[in-house]
Design a protein around this motif. Structure first.
Motif, PDB file in Angstrom:
ATOM      1  N   LEU A 182     -31.436 -82.850  22.818  1.00 29.97           N
ATOM      2  CA  LEU A 182     -32.269 -83.248  21.681  1.00 29.97           C
ATOM      3  C   LEU A 182     -31.625 -84.417  20.949  1.00 29.97           C
TER       4      LEU A 182
ATOM      5  N   ALA B 272     -34.902 -85.048  24.679  1.00 27.16           N
ATOM      6  CA  ALA B 272     -35.838 -83.945  24.501  1.00 27.16           C
ATOM      7  C   ALA B 272     -36.526 -84.049  23.151  1.00 27.16           C
ATOM      8  N   MET B 273     -37.718 -83.434  23.053  1.00 26.35           N
ATOM      9  CA  MET B 273     -38.442 -83.373  21.784  1.00 26.35           C
ATOM     10  C   MET B 273     -38.871 -81.929  21.574  1.00 26.35           C
ATOM     11  N   ILE B 274     -38.879 -81.484  20.300  1.00 25.89           N
ATOM     12  CA  ILE B 274     -39.284 -80.099  20.067  1.00 25.89           C
ATOM     13  C   ILE B 274     -40.781 -80.000  19.799  1.00 25.89           C
TER      14      ILE B 274
ATOM     15  N   TRP C 260     -39.609 -80.394  25.162  1.00 25.70           N
ATOM     16  CA  TRP C 260     -40.264 -81.248  26.144  1.00 25.70           C
ATOM     17  C   TRP C 260     -39.346 -82.393  26.563  1.00 25.70           C
ATOM     18  N   PHE C 261     -39.485 -82.824  27.818  1.00 23.08           N
ATOM     19  CA  PHE C 261     -38.646 -83.904  28.332  1.00 23.08           C
ATOM     20  C   PHE C 261     -39.497 -85.064  28.836  1.00 23.08           C
ATOM     21  N   PRO C 262     -39.636 -86.105  28.015  1.00 25.41           N
ATOM     22  CA  PRO C 262     -40.470 -87.236  28.413  1.00 25.41           C
ATOM     23  C   PRO C 262     -40.042 -87.843  29.745  1.00 25.41           C
TER      24      PRO C 262
END
Lengths: 179, 247
Positions: free
Chosen positions: B216, B221-223, B235-237
């Motif tokens: 993160l 990563a994004m929550i 999530w992992f773009p």
């Protein structure tokens, strides 16, 4: 590509994490920037001037991915727009936000040009006259109504070009142009 | 003649050894010379081939890839320098240089969205879009070669494998094995939950949270707290296609 009516939505609108305010500063800054652009674009094309935070606003949720922006997120994005001068809070409780997809200075220029083009210098007109006058000449300044909701004295365009007379009711408010 | 022991005999033996040694060296030299000659012949044949098929090499990615393999077998690297026969004849050095520059541009442009890690296929797709008007088609193999050239320039570019995917890293972030495993896990749905990481990888809660937090912080990563089951998703773009998120 998903659309809201005629409006083409950007790709990030379909990515769930963008509906949660991100904790990591760099990521959050990118997120806010994307949302700000989207809000301004949408409001400009749909001619929307006011966003009420607690009401349904098409951009605040995406039913296709079942996500909705939290109140905190909405406030964060709009506050950033305000800080940038692209929006103004209409109330202290921050429930209502005026979106300036034209900057105030741009609106001022539009009004001043209208005045010059129509020879209204040195005359006094009521706000209503100005608004309908402008509208009747085909310039889209429906916003003038909303502009009145703000404290007109605050307005930067009042510097030396316009003098505002406050009447007993809004109908009596007049603006004198000394362009 | 009777073999004579003594100094004389020793001298004869030494002389004989010398002779054999010289002979041995000559034979070796002969073999090397022969090989050099063979290589020289092969090399000029390769050059002839390159000259004749210059257009095919430029235009056809799979042909180009096979050509590279042939060169590698003979120890020729067409990309070794921007000067000299190969670069001038084929202009191939320029091609990969240009590709490298475009790859760097794409990685920089997408860095804020994916944290500096991008799927190789996604990169190639964006590259093709960028080069829409160019005559020369670009394959994943070309991308990999251009990136390996970038790597030798010490620009921090690297290709890493995570599960079935190849990811191009353009930031100095070191990905530990734990992070790699999470990226692999994330490829199924584009995201993971803490539970999932603990369960599927048999990790402790602490280990899972540590790795996810690092990913993160690195912007990889994004929550997502918006799912109705209330579970936080990471999530992992970099394992998604930026141009086709979600739906």
């Amino acid at each position: 590509m998903q659309k809201l009516g005629d409006f083409k939505l950007p790709h990030f609108f379909n990515y769930p994490p963008y509906f949660t305010l991100q904790p990591v500063r760099e990521t959050r800054e990118k997120q806010i920037q994307l949302w700000k652009e989207l809000i301004l674009d949408y409001c400009r094309t749909q001619k929307i001037f006011v966003i009420k935070l607690e009401e349904e606003f098409p951009l605040f949720s995406n039913s296709a991915i079942e996500r909705t922006l939290s109140h905190e997120a909405r406030e964060a994005f709009l506050s950033d727009l305000v800080a940038e001068g692209r929006a103004e809070w209409l109330d202290k409780g921050r429930r209502s936000c005026l979106i300036l997809w034209h900057r105030i200075q741009d609106w001022a220029d539009i009004i001043v040009n209208f005045v010059k083009d129509n020879g209204f210098e040195d005359s006094v007109m009521t706000v209503e006259e100005i608004r309908s006058g402008i509208e009747s000449r085909g310039t889209s300044i429906h916003t003038f109504n909303h502009v009145n909701e703000l404290d007109l004295d605050k307005f930067p365009f009042a510097k030396g070009k316009l003098a505002i007379f406050k009447g007993t009711s809004t109908d009596d408010e007049g603006i004198k142009f000394s362009v | 003649m009777r073999r004579r022991p003594g100094i004389g005999g020793l001298q004869t033996a030494a002389a004989a050894r010398d002779q054999y040694r010289l002979l041995g060296e000559n034979v070796a030299k002969l073999r090397t010379d022969l090989m050099k000659e063979q290589l020289a012949t092969f090399r000029s044949q390769l050059e002839e081939f390159a000259r004749k098929h210059k257009n095919d090499i430029r235009k056809n990615p799979s042909f180009r890839s096979q050509f590279h393999e042939m060169c590698a077998k003979v120890g020729v690297d067409p990309l070794a320098s921007n000067k000299g026969f190969w670069a001038e004849l084929l202009g191939i050095g320029d091609f990969y240089y240009e590709l490298g520059v475009q790859i760097v541009e794409i990685c920089l442009a997408t860095r804020s969205l994916n944290g500096g890690l991008i799927d190789l296929q996604e990169l190639c797709k964006l590259l093709r879009q960028k080069r829409k008007h160019d005559r020369e088609a670009v394959s994943e193999d070309d991308c990999l070669r251009a990136i390996s050239k970038l790597k030798t320039l010490g620009s921090g570019f690297e290709v890493i494998s995570a599960g079935k995917k190849k990811l191009v890293r353009s930031v100095p972030t070191e990905l530990k094995k734990d992070h790699n495993e999470i990226l692999e896990l994330a490829q199924a749905q584009g995201y993971v939950t803490v539970d999932e990481v603990e369960r599927r990888l048999s990790w402790t809660h602490g280990r899972a949270i540590d790795s996810l937090d690092t990913l993160l912080e690195e912007g990889l990563a994004m929550i997502d707290d918006g799912h109705r089951d209330g579970k936080r998703r990471y999530w992992f773009p970099c394992v998604s296609s930026i141009s086709s998120f979600g739906v």
